[in-house]
Scaffold this active site. Structure first.
Site, PDB file in Angstrom:
ATOM      1  N   ARG A 273      41.534  33.723  31.990  1.00 20.61           N
ATOM      2  CA  ARG A 273      41.404  32.991  33.251  1.00 20.61           C
ATOM      3  C   ARG A 273      39.965  32.564  33.451  1.00 20.61           C
ATOM      4  NH1 ARG A 273      45.549  36.463  37.166  1.00 20.61           N
ATOM      5  NH2 ARG A 273      47.256  36.386  35.637  1.00 20.61           N
TER       6      ARG A 273
ATOM      7  N   GLU B 291      43.859  45.362  43.228  1.00 21.36           N
ATOM      8  CA  GLU B 291      45.147  44.799  42.859  1.00 21.36           C
ATOM      9  C   GLU B 291      45.346  44.941  41.353  1.00 21.36           C
ATOM     10  OE1 GLU B 291      45.631  40.646  43.758  1.00 21.36           O
ATOM     11  OE2 GLU B 291      47.263  40.510  42.298  1.00 21.36           O
TER      12      GLU B 291
ATOM     13  N   ARG C 114      42.023  46.603  35.835  1.00 22.58           N
ATOM     14  CA  ARG C 114      41.906  47.328  37.112  1.00 22.58           C
ATOM     15  C   ARG C 114      42.438  48.747  36.966  1.00 22.58           C
ATOM     16  NH1 ARG C 114      42.596  42.657  40.456  1.00 22.58           N
ATOM     17  NH2 ARG C 114      40.969  41.205  39.784  1.00 22.58           N
TER      18      ARG C 114
ATOM     19  N   SER D  67      51.270  42.408  40.473  1.00 22.24           N
ATOM     20  CA  SER D  67      51.836  41.507  41.440  1.00 22.24           C
ATOM     21  C   SER D  67      53.263  41.259  40.971  1.00 22.24           C
ATOM     22  CB  SER D  67      51.031  40.209  41.391  1.00 22.24           C
ATOM     23  OG  SER D  67      51.172  39.473  42.553  1.00 22.24           O
TER      24      SER D  67
ATOM     25  N   ARG E  69      36.480  41.480  37.988  1.00 21.90           N
ATOM     26  CA  ARG E  69      36.938  40.112  37.748  1.00 21.90           C
ATOM     27  C   ARG E  69      36.472  39.691  36.371  1.00 21.90           C
ATOM     28  NH1 ARG E  69      39.102  36.474  41.113  1.00 21.90           N
ATOM     29  NH2 ARG E  69      38.635  37.823  42.868  1.00 21.90           N
TER      30      ARG E  69
END
Length: 429
Positions: free
Chosen positions: A267, A354, A397, A357, A282
């Site tokens: 990403r 997070e 994470r 998801s 990140r």
RNA sequence: GGAGAGGUGGGUGAGUGGCUGAAACCAACGGUUUGCUAAACCGUCAUAGUGGGAAACUGCUAUCGAGGGUUCGAAUCCCUCCCUCUCCGCCA
């Protein structure tokens, strides 16, 4: 993609739903272009019918030696008109498709209306007994994952940056092993305990695949692209796994189908510099085990609940504190109708991160990717399936939470029991 | 990178300008027959768009890898592109 018929029938509902999602979409333009499109279709198909009929007559006439030149002459004009109108029709359809691709999915009625993270709703949480630092202070200073990584020689962000740039983590020694152990452990649990079929997908895909799952055309900025080959590095294994069945019609017994697969995820995170960028929080490349389901529409919400439970199960086996949150409309992603986030507790950060998801896309992706099934045996009319996916989970994470939760006062890290068969060591020091 | 072959319905595979949305076979589905299983026989067997109808259903249009061209008419002829396969070279 939303159902055009539904937009025609309930334009106001759709407008509201899109607004609730903090998105915009030009419903009026859709309706206008669609109206124009259907006008052209009515006219041009009439002409085509004429052409077909007269062409038959010409064939018959020629066979019996009659003169057909008058009718041939007449059909030349008709054909020209058809050609023009077909061009116009194609332009309309392209425009319509372009508009439809930009419309987000609408949320399920059970999703709370809200604007941001603050409106998300905690559903439940799970805190194992040994956890430190959630409500009380630890008896010693907790090291964060960067300090632990450096001290133990298992993470080398500096050299990762040298190789590729910031946000490309380099795992070394026991860190590399631990990462690999996590991946294998998670996949094994999902395939053995939860009934998912394992796949190992390609990490680059073509643009059709990116359109299919909804990354394109809106998220262009966020993806790495190999320009020479017009291929994209996948941001998640959801893309290749869901697109396995693009343009397919599944048999009745193939639905539901459950898949899990590992991939590296890429990403660009364009525009997100400055927020939470340190270490693993990140990154541009991370590892993830993804769960993907193709299910019967009437069961997709039950399937979403079980999907979340499967992800939770991993965290329980690893004994990592987590909470489950239902995202409000404004925080629910473009393609999703309902999303639960799983957040792990990072005691040194004193933050929930997070890590997963889980979303039900209903028929939104299926419609884009044209994934259908026959609901009632081989004779039945194809319908769109519902697709779901969830991270099960992202290791970055998770690694933060694991290192921070399992650290000892001496600055070493205990390896969770469930991972011992995969690491071959029980402590990192 | 070089050379060649090929892309037709769920599968195999016919089909070089009109009678082909597409033969035949296989698979699948429904049925008949049959002590049972099997076999045999009969039938059904694409998708989408758009219109009519409350619906069952039905009219029309499109679709033989994609796009364009020739033609009154294209699976069929021409052009461009994409994909797959085989052989050679290079390489993990």
């Amino acid at each position: 993609m939303l159902d055009l018929k539904r937009i025609r029938e309930f334009p106001e509902d759709i407008r509201t739903a899109i607004g609730n999602k903090n998105e915009r979409g030009d419903i009026d333009a859709v309706l206008d272009v669609d109206r124009r499109r259907r006008e052209i279709i009515a006219e041009v198909e009439q002409l085509k019918n004429t052409r077909n009929v007269v062409s038959q007559e010409i064939a018959r006439a020629k066979k019996s030696g009659e003169d057909a030149s008058a009718r041939i002459e007449e059909m030349k004009g008709v054909s020209d008109t058809i050609k023009q109108m077909d061009d116009e029709l194609r332009a309309c359809e392209e425009q319509l498709r372009g508009l439809l691709l930009l419309l987000p999915n609408t949320c399920h009625p059970s999703v709370p209306v809200g604007r941001s993270d603050a409106d998300n709703v905690e559903i439940r949480s799970w805190i194992p007994e040994h956890s430190v630092g959630l409500n009380e202070e630890a008896e010693y200073r907790l090291l964060d994952h960067l300090e632990l990584g450096k001290k133990l020689g298992i993470l080398d962000f500096d050299r990762g940056a040298k190789l590729s740039g910031s946000g490309f983590p380099l795992y070394t020694g026991d860190g590399a092993t631990l990462e690999r152990a996590l991946i294998n452990f998670m996949i094994d649990v999902h395939r053995r305990e939860h009934g998912y079929r394992e796949v190992f997908p390609p990490f680059v895909v073509n643009s059709d695949s990116m359109y299919g799952t909804g990354q394109l055309p809106k998220m262009t900025e966020d993806m790495y692209r190999c320009a020479d080959d017009d291929l994209y590095l996948i941001p998640t294994a959801e893309v290749p796994i869901t697109n396995m069945y693009r343009d397919d019609i599944l048999d009745t017994e193939q639905v539901p189908s459950y898949f899990c697969g590992y991939s590296a995820c890429f990403r660009r995170e364009a525009g997100s510099y400055g927020k939470q960028t340190k270490g693993f929080l990140r990154v541009h490349q991370f590892n993830k085990v993804e769960l993907v389901k193709f299910v019967r529409p009437e069961q997709s919400y039950d399937e979403l609940e079980s999907l979340v439970v499967h992800v939770e199960n991993i965290l329980r086996l690893l004994s990592i504190p987590y909470r489950v949150r239902l995202l409000c409309t404004g925080d629910t992603s473009f393609s999703s109708a309902k999303t639960y986030d799983l957040e792990v507790w990072a005691p040194a950060e004193k933050a929930w991160l997070e890590a997963s998801s889980c979303s039900n896309f209903e028929d939104f992706q299926a419609r884009r990717a044209n994934i259908r099934w026959r609901p009632d045996g081989p004779k039945s009319k194809p319908e769109f399936v519902h697709t779901l996916n969830g991270s099960g989970l992202a290791t970055s994470r998770l690694m933060v939470a694991l290192l921070e939760n399992y650290q000892t006062p001496e600055g070493t890290v205990i390896v969770p029991k469930a991972l011992h068969p995969y690491t071959g060591f029980t402590v990192i020091d």
